[in-house]
Design an enzyme around this catalytic site. Structure first.
Site, PDB file in Angstrom:
ATOM      1  N   GLY A 353       0.864  -1.532  -0.055  1.00 30.85           N
ATOM      2  CA  GLY A 353       0.260  -0.071   0.103  1.00 30.85           C
ATOM      3  C   GLY A 353       0.876   0.934   0.051  1.00 30.85           C
ATOM      4  O   GLY A 353       2.365   0.973  -0.160  1.00 30.85           O
ATOM      5  N   VAL A 358       1.846  -4.879   3.497  1.00 29.53           N
ATOM      6  CA  VAL A 358       1.104  -5.216   4.006  1.00 29.53           C
ATOM      7  C   VAL A 358       1.142  -6.697   4.090  1.00 29.53           C
ATOM      8  O   VAL A 358       1.285  -7.350   2.998  1.00 29.53           O
ATOM      9  CB  VAL A 358      -0.306  -5.427   4.202  1.00 29.53           C
ATOM     10  CG1 VAL A 358      -1.455  -6.240   5.014  1.00 29.53           C
ATOM     11  CG2 VAL A 358      -0.912  -3.628   3.783  1.00 29.53           C
ATOM     12  N   LYS A 372       0.729  -3.976   8.899  1.00 19.14           N
ATOM     13  CA  LYS A 372       0.965  -3.356   8.203  1.00 19.14           C
ATOM     14  C   LYS A 372       2.053  -2.791   8.563  1.00 19.14           C
ATOM     15  O   LYS A 372       2.104  -2.593   9.871  1.00 19.14           O
ATOM     16  CB  LYS A 372      -0.337  -2.039   7.840  1.00 19.14           C
ATOM     17  CG  LYS A 372       0.665  -1.370   6.270  1.00 19.14           C
ATOM     18  CD  LYS A 372      -0.781   0.087   6.426  1.00 19.14           C
ATOM     19  CE  LYS A 372      -1.824   0.478   5.789  1.00 19.14           C
ATOM     20  NZ  LYS A 372      -1.408   0.135   4.200  1.00 19.14           N
ATOM     21  N   ASP A 469      -6.609   9.215  -0.269  1.00 20.78           N
ATOM     22  CA  ASP A 469      -6.247   8.442  -0.507  1.00 20.78           C
ATOM     23  C   ASP A 469      -7.595   7.334  -0.960  1.00 20.78           C
ATOM     24  O   ASP A 469      -6.628   5.923  -0.723  1.00 20.78           O
ATOM     25  CB  ASP A 469      -5.063   7.653  -0.388  1.00 20.78           C
ATOM     26  CG  ASP A 469      -4.149   6.564  -1.651  1.00 20.78           C
ATOM     27  OD1 ASP A 469      -4.656   7.383  -2.652  1.00 20.78           O
ATOM     28  OD2 ASP A 469      -3.553   6.012  -0.744  1.00 20.78           O
TER      29      ASP A 469
END
Ligand SMILES: *[C@@H]1O[C@H](CO)[C@@H](O)[C@H](O)[C@H]1NC(C)=O
Ligand SMILES: *[C@@H]1O[C@H](CO)[C@@H](O)[C@H](O)[C@H]1NC(C)=O
Ligand SMILES: *[C@@H]1O[C@H](CO)[C@@H](O)[C@H](O)[C@H]1NC(C)=O
Length: 663
Positions: A353, A358, A372, A469
């Site tokens: 990401g 992740v 993450k 985002d």
């Protein structure tokens, strides 16, 4: 003894969340004590705390909170009672509240103490649970019933740290007083007793020790007994200090060398201490028979009791007196996460990401999580931010938002632990290997659910969180294909100068609102724009940043607009979708909503709650005039330099913005 007292004071500091140096705290403590004895409502603060969770619907919550407080006030006034509970459950955030004054307070003093507690507890603002404990009264509210709670972790003894002059004699007298209160109070109607005891000294001058015990009137006799047992044990470590108070969820126990209640309020507890008179003979016989066994059981019991009732000294700040939902984000151990993810192996990698990679992890207890690894610069400020932001994010609960379970910080590494979504992200179902496997109803649910999640972040959570985002790879799907938005709140971790048009965002420019991409103007409408793009992608099965060979060299947004202008909405729909599943007018409505979201002027775009209303309404949205989107044109340059581009929100001209392809 001095060590013990210091320890107790340290604990108190910890509980009250004080960061003051110990000396200042002592002065504060003493000034309060002196004031406490003089002031009749006795509003020196013993303990307070706010839940770390906030109510979800603030108008509902405040309405309920205000109603319970006024109900409590009415009850105290009308009945001259010293105890009241109230609850209000209108809307989504119920409030349960309890107030109790020490019975020796006059009705006026009780009302004054309650008023002080209300104003103090309102400092917790939107917290869905809180408590304030004064010498004279206590007030607590929670989002769920707690009226039957007796003793809870966080119970504590608060010692004055000043040794009585006749230490041994005082300890003996105070010890006897506390035992009596502990035994008698549960048997007394109303669960309250105030009493005193002479300190037998060898020299001149007669000293007295005073004490009160009180239980919440909504608990049982046994519950009161259990709570006072713990309170008694907590005060043992205070002796021979001149003052000690034990606070817990269901009871209060206090002793002092100073008289702190009117003499005529003393309870005659002697009659409650006698063991039943006429059954005395029987008792003796039974006593003789079972005496041996009983003694053994008693010894074991006492040992066990002390073992169990000793709380760990450094009790966690988290769950003071059961202010029920006080847990912050859970801290995970790095080594556990390392083994859960097979040392962060490629095999366990779920994706990469914008904020870091992740990994899928299986914890020791079998639970599957997503870990993450944040790729964020590690300044001290970033780290301090991290703690605050993680706390904030972990308080966000909504069925269309991914739950943050906890975090881990080791050396330079920052990790976030999320709930795991077996179905992975939406992009796989729209563009990827599973393309075409979702039906129209499921796509509709995803469109609506995503809007709900965003509306919550923007409008319902107590802090407006702008995602910045939103894209199909950030929308995860649960087992029943309900959408859950990931990565919200993370943009807040970025240093201010990195927030706009960083390389991180350039990667998803196809989703970025023009005013944000070009001028860095941030508002929640930036998410509305990205949402509109996502909706068009879902409907069309085409990536916003991709030119499809079958189209006339147009980007998705441009294509959608042209079809809309020509009334050919339905041609945008992904050919993989079964035309029998959807009605053309539904498609038309959704496309129009999406185009409404992608209008060049942020002010013209709807808020996400408006989007929800539009999606749910059956009527068409046609009568709203839409402005043509600012089209993001092809890739003349790679990235960064947008200075030659100008975007005017009123202009309908096509603007050339450097376009970087999706991944
Ligand atoms: C609740 O009471 C507080 C303080 O009296 C007041 O400021 C607030 O407006 C009230 N809120 C509602 C929803 O009644
Ligand atoms: C909390 O409320 C009390 C009483 O209204 C007030 O005096 C105090 O300044 C407030 N703030 C804090 C941080 O306790
Ligand atoms: C106790 O004494 C005070 C005066 O010291 C008096 O005002 C009050 O009414 C008395 N209460 C009772 C229950 O006798």
């Amino acid at each position: 003894m001095v060590g013990q007292a210091t320890q107790a004071l340290k604990m108190k500091q910890e509980y009250l969340g004080m960061v003051l140096p110990i000396t200042i705290t002592s002065i504060w403590w003493w000034s309060c004590l002196i004031r406490g004895v003089d002031a009749s409502p006795q509003i020196n603060l013993l303990n307070k705390g706010c839940s770390q969770y906030n109510a979800t619907n603030l108008p509902d919550f405040y309405t309920n909170l205000n109603a319970t407080f006024s109900d409590l006030k009415t009850q105290l006034n009308k009945n001259s009672t010293h105890f009241a509970t109230a609850q209000q459950a209108r809307g989504s955030d119920p409030v349960y509240a309890m107030v109790q004054c020490r019975n020796y307070l006059s009705a006026a003093d009780c009302a004054a103490c309650f008023a002080a507690a209300v104003s103090q507890i309102r400092n917790c603002s939107a917290a869905n649970g809180a408590r304030v404990i004064y010498d004279g009264c206590f007030l607590r509210y929670e989002s769920a019933g707690f009226f039957d709670q007796t003793t809870l972790p966080g119970n504590v003894g608060l010692c004055s740290n000043k040794t009585a002059s006749q230490a041994t004699a005082f300890s003996a007298a105070a010890g006897k007083l506390l035992v009596d209160l502990q035994l008698a109070t549960p048997k007394i109607n109303g669960f309250f007793a105030a009493t005193k005891n002479e300190v037998v000294t060898s020299g001149s001058g007669n000293e007295t020790v005073y004490g009160v015990a009180q239980c919440a009137e909504t608990i049982s006799k046994t519950g009161c007994q259990d709570c006072l047992n713990v309170a008694y044990a907590n005060l043992q470590s205070c002796l021979p200090d001149t003052d000690g108070r034990a606070v817990d969820a269901g009871c209060f126990l206090r002793y002092s060398s100073t008289s702190f209640f009117p003499d005529n309020q003393t309870t005659n507890i002697a009659s409650f201490l006698k063991t039943g008179g006429n059954s005395r003979k029987k008792a003796i016989i039974i006593g003789v028979v079972v005496g041996g066994v009983g003694l053994l059981i008693l010894i074991v019991g006492v040992l066990l009791y002390f073992k169990l009732s000793r709380k760990p000294e450094a009790a966690r700040r988290g769950d003071i007196l059961g202010a029920t939902e006080l847990q912050g984000p859970m801290n995970y151990k790095y080594k556990d996460l390392k083994s859960a993810t097979k040392n962060f192996s490629e095999e366990n990698k779920l994706g990469e990401g914008g904020f870091g990679d992740v990994y899928k992890g299986t914890l020791n207890n079998g639970k599957i999580v997503a870990v993450k690894k944040l790729a964020i610069l590690q300044s001290d400020r970033a780290k301090a931010n991290f703690v605050n932001e993680v706390k904030l994010i972990s308080n966000v609960h909504h069925r269309n938002l991914i739950r943050l379970l906890g975090c881990c910080s080791k050396g330079p590494e920052l990790l976030l632990i999320y709930e795991y979504m077996a179905n992975n992200s939406l992009d796989r179902f729209i563009f990827g290997p599973k393309r075409g496997s979702l039906n129209w109803k499921q796509l509709n649910d995803i469109i609506l659910g995503t809007a709900r999640g965003l509306a919550y972040l923007h409008e319902e959570f107590h802090v407006c969180i702008i995602h910045r985002d939103i894209k199909t790879s950030n929308i995860l799907l649960d087992d029943s294909f309900q959408p859950k938005i990931a990565d919200f709140g993370l943009a807040r971790l970025l240093p201010d100068d990195q927030t706009h048009l960083s390389t991180r965002f350039a990667g998803t420019l196809g989703y970025t609102a023009p005013e944000y991409a070009i001028h860095g103007q941030l508002s929640e409408k930036v998410d509305t724009y990205s949402y509109g793009v996502v909706v068009l992608e879902i409907i069309s099965g085409q990536k916003s940043s991709e030119i499809k060979s079958d189209a006339m060299g147009e980007f998705l947004l441009e294509k959608a607009w042209k079809l809309y202008e020509n009334g050919k909405h339905v041609e945008l729909v992904d050919p993989n979708l079964d035309p029998n599943e959807y009605k053309p007018e539904d498609v038309k409505k959704i496309i129009e909503i999406a185009l409404m979201c992608t209008q060049p002027s942020a002010a013209q775009r709807p808020t996400m709650s408006e989007v929800i209303v539009l999606l749910k309404s059956t009527s068409s949205v046609e009568n709203r005039a839409l402005t043509r989107p600012v089209f993001v044109d092809s890739d003349k340059r790679v990235k960064g330099d947008t200075s030659t581009s100008t975007a005017s929100s009123t202009s309908n001209a096509t603007v050339s913005v450097s376009q970087v392809s999706g991944r």
